[in-house]
Design a protein around this motif. Structure first.
Motif, short mmCIF file in Angstrom:
data_model
loop_
_atom_site.label_atom_id
_atom_site.label_comp_id
_atom_site.label_asym_id
_atom_site.label_seq_id
_atom_site.Cartn_x
_atom_site.Cartn_y
_atom_site.Cartn_z
N ILE A 360 37.67 51.39 38.49
CA ILE A 360 36.79 51.85 39.57
C ILE A 360 36.56 53.34 39.32
CG2 ILE A 360 36.59 52.30 42.04
CD1 ILE A 360 38.34 49.86 42.53
N ILE A 361 35.31 53.75 39.23
CA ILE A 361 35.00 55.16 38.96
C ILE A 361 34.29 55.73 40.19
CG2 ILE A 361 33.74 56.78 37.49
CD1 ILE A 361 33.89 54.69 35.25
N VAL A 387 33.90 48.27 33.82
CA VAL A 387 33.71 49.12 35.00
C VAL A 387 33.42 48.21 36.19
CG1 VAL A 387 32.33 50.94 36.06
CG2 VAL A 387 32.88 51.06 33.62
N LEU A 388 34.36 48.14 37.12
CA LEU A 388 34.21 47.27 38.29
C LEU A 388 33.31 47.90 39.34
CD1 LEU A 388 37.95 46.17 38.64
CD2 LEU A 388 36.11 44.98 37.46
N ALA A 389 33.36 49.23 39.43
CA ALA A 389 32.51 49.95 40.39
C ALA A 389 32.30 51.36 39.87
CB ALA A 389 33.16 49.98 41.76
N ILE A 408 36.70 45.19 46.28
CA ILE A 408 37.16 44.75 44.95
C ILE A 408 38.55 44.13 45.01
CG2 ILE A 408 37.71 45.56 42.62
CD1 ILE A 408 35.51 47.65 43.01
N GLY A 409 39.41 44.67 45.89
CA GLY A 409 40.76 44.13 46.00
C GLY A 409 41.68 44.69 44.92
N THR A 410 42.92 44.27 44.97
CA THR A 410 43.93 44.84 44.08
C THR A 410 44.14 44.06 42.79
OG1 THR A 410 45.69 43.62 45.17
CG2 THR A 410 45.17 45.81 46.04
N ARG A 411 43.72 42.79 42.79
CA ARG A 411 44.08 41.93 41.65
C ARG A 411 43.32 42.30 40.37
NH1 ARG A 411 43.97 35.74 43.28
NH2 ARG A 411 44.75 35.65 41.12
N ASN A 412 42.08 42.71 40.53
CA ASN A 412 41.25 42.93 39.35
C ASN A 412 41.30 44.36 38.83
OD1 ASN A 412 40.23 40.29 39.28
ND2 ASN A 412 38.77 40.76 40.90
N VAL A 413 41.81 45.28 39.61
CA VAL A 413 41.73 46.71 39.25
C VAL A 413 42.80 47.08 38.23
CG1 VAL A 413 41.81 49.07 40.12
CG2 VAL A 413 40.79 47.27 41.51
N GLY A 414 42.36 47.74 37.15
CA GLY A 414 43.31 48.26 36.17
C GLY A 414 43.72 49.67 36.49
#
Length: 568
Positions: A360-361, A387-389, A408-414
C-alpha cells in the motif's frame, strides 16, 4: 558346515603375511635412517626416478619408521621433478590423509600448489597457497605466483582475479599485463581502478596519454566564505555547511597526500543570491584550471556553474541539495539521493527483505514525496511486486487512511510505504494499522523520529523502517577518532559538524576517481560498474544507477535501539 578349503586358504594367507612382515618388524630405527639417507643421496644426485622409488619404500607405517611423512613428501618432490604433476598430487594427498598432523603441512601445500600450476590449474594452486599458515612461506608465495602468472594472458588473469579478488600479486600481474600490451580504453581504466582499490604499484601504460593524468589536481571550492555571511549567519545552516565542508575537504587533501594523491584546494566566495558573482568568476578564467568543482551550495549559482562545467568537461558536485533538477549533465553529481532514488532503493529493499512484495503506497502533497511514491511504485512493479493501493492523502482527510486499510484488510498486505513528513498522517496510519491488527512492516521517513506527538517508545515497538539519507553510521571508531584528532589540529579550528564528514568523504572518493581516471573525465562511464563503496569514516557512495548518490541508510529499532539495517 565349515568350509575347510576356505579355512585352509586363510591359514596359508596368514602365514605368508607373517613371513612378509617379519623382516619389517625386525628393522631398527638405524636401518630406516640408513635407507632414508640412501634415498636422499639419489635425490641429491638428481636421479629422481630412483629416488622416488626409494622414498616410496619408506612410506609404510612402522613403530620405528619416523620418516614416513618425509618419504611421502620427497617422493612427491622427486616425482614432480620428472614433470609428473598428477602423480605428485596423488602422493601428496596420501600424505595429507595419512599424516594430517604433520608439522610441515605448509610445505606439502606449497608443493601441491606447484603441481597445480604445472597442470595449468592456477585456481587450485591459489587455493593450496591460501592454506599456508607460516608467514615467511606466505610472503614467498608471491614469487611463485608471479613466475606462473607471467605466462598467462590478460583474459585468463582477469577470470582468475574474479575468483580471488583480494590477491594482490594476481592483480599486480594483471595490471602490468594490461599496461604493457593493451590499447583498450575499458581495460586500461579497469586496471587503474584495481591499482587504487588494492593499493598496487601503478605501472607505465603503453598508451600513456589515454587519460589526462596530472601530478596535482585542482579542486575549486565555491562556498559562502564572506565575512558578512559568517557574521550574520553564524549559527545558520549555510555557514555551518560552508565551514564544515571546507574543513573536511582540507583534512582529506592532507590525507590523500599520504597516498601519493596530490590535491590543491582553491576557495572562491560565492554567497546567497550571487549569480552575478558566479558569472564573473567564470568570465575571469579562474575555473579553467579546475579538475573538480565543489559547490556553489545554492541552486541559482550552482546551475550557472554546472553549465560551464559540462561544457568544459569538469565534474561538479553539490554536497547539500538533492533536487533532481540540478542534474543537467553527466558531469553533475549530488552526494544526497534524490527523492526518486530514495523511493526506488526502498522498493529494492522491500523486495529483498519482506516476505511479500504487496504494498500500500500513501503520500502527501509535497512534490518530493509525490516523486518518491511514483518511483517506489515503478521500481516495485519492475521487480515483480504488486501495488494494492496508491493514493495521495491530505492532512484534512485523515479518515481516508483508516478507510484504505479497512478496504484492503490485513491478509493481502505485505508492507506499507508512507512518503510523508506529516505527523498527522503518520499518526493516523499507526493508529489505523493497530486498530485492524496490521503488523506488517511500514516504511516511513527519518523525520518521523523527530515527531513530538508520537512517543519514541511507540516507534520502537512497531515494525517501522526509516529512510535516513543524512544518517551517519560510523564504520571504524579508530578512524573516526583519528579524524577528530587531525581535525582539531587544523588552523582556524571550528567545531566538527556533519558537513565536515561530507567534505572529507566527498574528496576522498572523487580524489581517488581523478587519480584513477584523470582530469576532464566523464566518470559516469566507470561509476555505472563500480559497486557500493563505504566511506572512510561513515556514509558511502553508490552511483551505479545515476548521478545522485544512491547510498541510503535504512534504520529500524531492534530491542529498543535504533540500528542501520541497510546497506550492510
Amino acid at each position: 558346515m565349515m568350509n575347510y578349503r576356505l579355512l585352509a586358504a586363510c591359514v596359508v594367507a596368514f602365514c605368508c603375511l607373517c613371513l612378509q612382515t617379519f623382516p619389517l618388524q625386525a628393522q631398527s630405527k638405524a636401518a630406516f635412517f640408513k635407507k632414508y639417507q640412501a634415498a636422499q643421496q639419489l635425490y641429491n644426485a638428481q636421479q629422481y626416478g630412483e629416488a622416488a622409488q626409494a622414498f616410496r619404500s619408506l612410506t609404510f607405517a612402522h613403530k620405528n619408521n619416523v620418516f614416513a611423512a618425509y618419504a611421502y613428501y620427497y617422493q612427491a618432490l622427486a616425482t614432480l621433478k620428472q614433470s609428473q604433476a598428477n602423480e605428485a598430487r596423488i602422493i601428496l594427498q596420501q600424505l595429507l590423509d595419512k599424516h594430517p598432523n604433520w608439522h610441515s603441512l605448509d610445505d606439502a601445500h606449497w608443493l601441491l600448489a606447484e603441481a597445480a600450476f604445472q597442470e595449468q590449474k592456477p585456481e587450485k594452486a591459489l587455493g593450496y597457497l591460501g592454506k599456508i599458515k607460516d608467514e615467511n612461506l606466505r610472503n614467498k608465495a608471491d614469487t611463485l605466483k608471479a613466475y606462473h602468472f607471467v605466462r598467462m594472458n590478460e583474459a585468463e588473469l582477469y577470470d582468475l582475479h574474479l575468483q580471488f579478488p583480494k590477491d594482490k600479486q594476481l592483480a599486480q600481474n594483471y595490471v602490468e599485463k594490461v599496461a604493457a600490451h593493451s590499447e583498450d580504453y575499458a581495460l586500461i581504466t579497469k586496471a587503474r581502478q584495481m591499482v587504487a582499490d588494492l593499493g598496487l604499484s601503478m605501472p607505465v601504460f603503453k598508451v600513456a596519454n589515454i587519460l589526462q593524468t596530472k601530478p596535482v589536481y585542482v579542486v575549486a571550492v565555491l562556498m559562502p566564505f564572506g565575512v558578512n555571511v559568517l557574521k550574520h549567519d553564524a549559527m545558520g545552516k549555510l555557514a555551518k555547511i560552508a565551514v564544515g565542508l571546507h574543513q573536511g575537504l582540507r583534512l582529506a587533501e592532507r590525507q590523500l597526500a599520504t597516498k601519493g594523491i596530490r590535491i590543491r584546494l582553491e576557495a572562491y566566495d560565492i554567497g546567497s543570491g550571487e549569480e552575478d558573482k558566479a558569472l564573473s568568476l567564470i568570465n575571469s578564467g579562474e575555473l579553467a584550471k579546475a579538475d573538480l568543482i565543489v559547490g556553489p551550495l545554492l541552486e541559482g549559482s550552482f546551475k550557472i556553474v554546472a553549465v560551464y562545467a559540462a561544457n568544459h568537461q569538469i565534474p561538479i558536485i553539490n554536497p547539500a541539495i538533492n533536487n533532481p533538477a540540478l542534474l543537467s549533465s553527466s558531469y553533475t553529481y549530488l552526494t544526497q539521493p534524490t527523492p526518486a532514488t530514495q523511493g526506488a532503493v526502498a522498493a529494492g529493499f522491500a523486495r529483498q527483505n519482506f516476505a511479500e512484495a504487496k504494498s500500500i503506497i500513501i503520500y502527501d502533497n509535497l512534490p518530493e514525496h509525490v516523486l518518491m511514491a511514483q518511483s517506489h511504485r515503478q521500481a516495485l512493479l519492475a521487480a515483480g511486486g504488486e501495488v494494492l493501493a496508491y493514493e495521495q492523502v491530505e492532512s484534512g482527510d485523515l479518515e481516508r487512511v483508516a478507510a484504505l486499510l479497512n478496504e484492503i484488510g490485513t491478509r493481502n498486505v505485505g508492507y506499507v510505504f508512507a512518503a510523508t513528513s506529516s505527523e498527522l498522517i503518520a499518526s493516523q496510519l499507526l493508529q489505523a494499522s493497530e486498530n485492524i491488527g496490521l503488523t506488517k512492516p511500514i516504511i516511513g521517513l527519518e523525520s518521523w523520529l523527530r515527531f513530538q506527538e508520537i512517543p519514541t517508545e511507540e516507534l520502537a515497538i512497531r515494525n517501522i523502517y526509516f529512510l535516513a539519507p543524512q544518517y551517519r553510521h560510523t564504520h571504524s571508531q579508530d578512524a573516526l577518532l583519528q579524524f577528530h584528532s587531525a581535525y582539531k589540529a587544523l588552523p582556524n579550528f571550528n567545531e566538527v559538524n556533519e558537513y565536515a564528514y561530507v567534505g572529507y568523504e566527498l574528496l576522498q572518493y572523487f580524489g581517488q576517481m581523478m587519480y584513477q581516471y584523470g582530469s576532464r573525465t566523464d566518470f559516469r562511464a566507470f561509476l555505472k560498474d563500480r559497486s557500493l563503496q563505504k566511506g572512510a569514516l561513515n556514509g558511502g557512495f553508490d552511483f551505479r544507477h545515476g548521478n545522485d548518490n544512491a547510498y541510503l541508510p535504512i534504520l529500524r529499532y531492534e530491542y529498543g535501539e535504533l540500528k542501520m539495517v541497510s546497506p550492510k
